[in-house]
Design a protein around this motif. Sequence first.
Motif, PDB file in Angstrom:
ATOM      1  N   ASP A   1       0.836  -1.203   0.000  1.00 51.76           N
ATOM      2  CA  ASP A   1       0.000   0.000   0.000  1.00 51.76           C
ATOM      3  C   ASP A   1       0.871   1.253   0.000  1.00 51.76           C
ATOM      4  OD1 ASP A   1      -2.118  -1.740   0.173  1.00 51.76           O
ATOM      5  OD2 ASP A   1      -2.833  -1.025   2.118  1.00 51.76           O
ATOM      6  N   GLY A   2       1.977   1.200   0.745  1.00 54.26           N
ATOM      7  CA  GLY A   2       2.891   2.341   0.763  1.00 54.26           C
ATOM      8  C   GLY A   2       3.515   2.593  -0.586  1.00 54.26           C
ATOM      9  N   LEU A   3       3.880   1.529  -1.281  1.00 49.46           N
ATOM     10  CA  LEU A   3       4.432   1.675  -2.627  1.00 49.46           C
ATOM     11  C   LEU A   3       3.394   2.233  -3.587  1.00 49.46           C
ATOM     12  CD1 LEU A   3       6.701  -1.445  -3.160  1.00 49.46           C
ATOM     13  CD2 LEU A   3       7.240   0.868  -3.927  1.00 49.46           C
ATOM     14  N   ALA A   4       2.174   1.747  -3.472  1.00 49.00           N
ATOM     15  CA  ALA A   4       1.103   2.260  -4.335  1.00 49.00           C
ATOM     16  C   ALA A   4       0.883   3.747  -4.090  1.00 49.00           C
ATOM     17  CB  ALA A   4      -0.190   1.488  -4.086  1.00 49.00           C
ATOM     18  N   HIS A   5       0.916   4.143  -2.828  1.00 48.80           N
ATOM     19  CA  HIS A   5       0.700   5.546  -2.470  1.00 48.80           C
ATOM     20  C   HIS A   5       1.814   6.437  -3.012  1.00 48.80           C
ATOM     21  CE1 HIS A   5      -1.195   8.691  -0.127  1.00 48.80           C
ATOM     22  NE2 HIS A   5      -0.027   9.026   0.400  1.00 48.80           N
ATOM     23  N   ALA A   6       3.029   5.887  -3.116  1.00 51.05           N
ATOM     24  CA  ALA A   6       4.170   6.669  -3.599  1.00 51.05           C
ATOM     25  C   ALA A   6       4.240   6.733  -5.119  1.00 51.05           C
ATOM     26  CB  ALA A   6       5.472   6.078  -3.061  1.00 51.05           C
TER      27      ALA A   6
ATOM     28  N   SER B   1      -7.157  -6.285  -4.778  1.00 47.71           N
ATOM     29  CA  SER B   1      -6.958  -7.681  -4.402  1.00 47.71           C
ATOM     30  C   SER B   1      -5.533  -7.884  -3.913  1.00 47.71           C
ATOM     31  CB  SER B   1      -7.228  -8.613  -5.585  1.00 47.71           C
ATOM     32  OG  SER B   1      -6.281  -8.408  -6.617  1.00 47.71           O
ATOM     33  N   GLY B   2      -5.326  -8.964  -3.157  1.00 46.94           N
ATOM     34  CA  GLY B   2      -4.017  -9.274  -2.618  1.00 46.94           C
ATOM     35  C   GLY B   2      -3.888  -8.796  -1.187  1.00 46.94           C
ATOM     36  N   PRO B   3      -2.696  -8.909  -0.630  1.00 48.53           N
ATOM     37  CA  PRO B   3      -1.454  -9.314  -1.301  1.00 48.53           C
ATOM     38  C   PRO B   3      -1.348 -10.825  -1.453  1.00 48.53           C
ATOM     39  CG  PRO B   3      -1.019  -8.831   0.996  1.00 48.53           C
ATOM     40  CD  PRO B   3      -2.462  -8.488   0.768  1.00 48.53           C
TER      41      PRO B   3
ATOM     42  N   TRP C   1       2.753  -9.394  -4.508  1.00 48.25           N
ATOM     43  CA  TRP C   1       2.050  -8.470  -5.410  1.00 48.25           C
ATOM     44  C   TRP C   1       0.626  -8.207  -4.938  1.00 48.25           C
ATOM     45  CZ3 TRP C   1      -2.182  -9.706  -8.712  1.00 48.25           C
ATOM     46  CH2 TRP C   1      -2.614 -11.034  -8.620  1.00 48.25           C
ATOM     47  N   ALA C   2       0.085  -7.087  -5.415  1.00 43.81           N
ATOM     48  CA  ALA C   2      -1.306  -6.731  -5.155  1.00 43.81           C
ATOM     49  C   ALA C   2      -1.792  -5.840  -6.290  1.00 43.81           C
ATOM     50  CB  ALA C   2      -1.458  -6.030  -3.817  1.00 43.81           C
TER      51      ALA C   2
ATOM     52  N   VAL D   1       1.364  -3.537  -7.893  1.00 46.36           N
ATOM     53  CA  VAL D   1       2.581  -3.322  -7.110  1.00 46.36           C
ATOM     54  C   VAL D   1       3.214  -4.686  -6.887  1.00 46.36           C
ATOM     55  CG1 VAL D   1       3.542  -2.597  -4.907  1.00 46.36           C
ATOM     56  CG2 VAL D   1       1.725  -1.252  -5.971  1.00 46.36           C
ATOM     57  N   ALA D   2       4.509  -4.802  -7.155  1.00 46.63           N
ATOM     58  CA  ALA D   2       5.204  -6.088  -6.990  1.00 46.63           C
ATOM     59  C   ALA D   2       6.587  -5.856  -6.396  1.00 46.63           C
ATOM     60  CB  ALA D   2       5.333  -6.795  -8.341  1.00 46.63           C
ATOM     61  N   THR D   3       6.886  -6.595  -5.334  1.00 50.93           N
ATOM     62  CA  THR D   3       8.214  -6.550  -4.728  1.00 50.93           C
ATOM     63  C   THR D   3       8.871  -7.917  -4.866  1.00 50.93           C
ATOM     64  OG1 THR D   3       7.355  -7.099  -2.523  1.00 50.93           O
ATOM     65  CG2 THR D   3       7.533  -4.762  -3.093  1.00 50.93           C
ATOM     66  N   ASP D   4      10.172  -7.943  -4.683  1.00 52.67           N
ATOM     67  CA  ASP D   4      10.930  -9.182  -4.845  1.00 52.67           C
ATOM     68  C   ASP D   4      10.709 -10.102  -3.640  1.00 52.67           C
ATOM     69  OD1 ASP D   4      12.714 -11.148  -5.583  1.00 52.67           O
ATOM     70  OD2 ASP D   4      14.505  -9.972  -5.085  1.00 52.67           O
TER      71      ASP D   4
END
Length: 220
Positions: A97-102, A136-138, A125-126, A114-117
């Motif tokens: 959610d923080g990544l999406a907000h940024a 949906s997600g994560p 991902w979400a 949004v996808a992280t390693d």
Amino acid sequence: MLLLALDTATPAVTVALHDGERVLASDTQVDARRHGELLLPAVDKLLTGTGLALADVTGVVVGVGPGPYTGLRVGLMTADTFGFALGVPVHGVCTLDGLAHASDLGPDAGPFVVATDARRKEVYWALYADSRTPLSGPGVDRPADIAERVAGLPAVGAGALLYPDTFADARAPEHVSAAALASLAAERLAAGEELLPPRPLYLRRPDAQVPKNYKVVTPK
């Protein structure tokens, strides 16, 4: 209000101070192997630089992942310790959610990912309707297994950048920032929304396992 925000769910060790209206200061260092070493000095640096004291903090915001076990627990245990010592609430926010907000994707951009390693050739991902609204997600999956679901969608995060065959429209930011996490938490608190408990979203078992059928060497 003075929120201390921190996140260690990704290779980024990131902290921020937020007064309820704006980010006062933030610091982010990317080093996947030094979460425990870098986190507390970063908090001290922000407080010193702003002339504030730890006792001024009225709430703690922490990224709850999803993320790898070792890194994620550093931030969560630190947040819990601050909350207990200061007698203030600790609020959890999904790191994705923080990544999406940024992200710089505006409200009219449509759905994005949004996808992280997640290592092991997988991603956390979400799916989001916009920078503030999860759909949906994560979840945690191999990129090829979700390729049809995310086809044609913009994607942010290090996981998207790692797998361009699945995430063709990958964009920055690569890692979460505590500044975005704090801003999102402040918005939700002001709106009277309930935040997540400060508990980890691991989504899978840790890499370290107790060996099965190991030989007992202690005397009976």
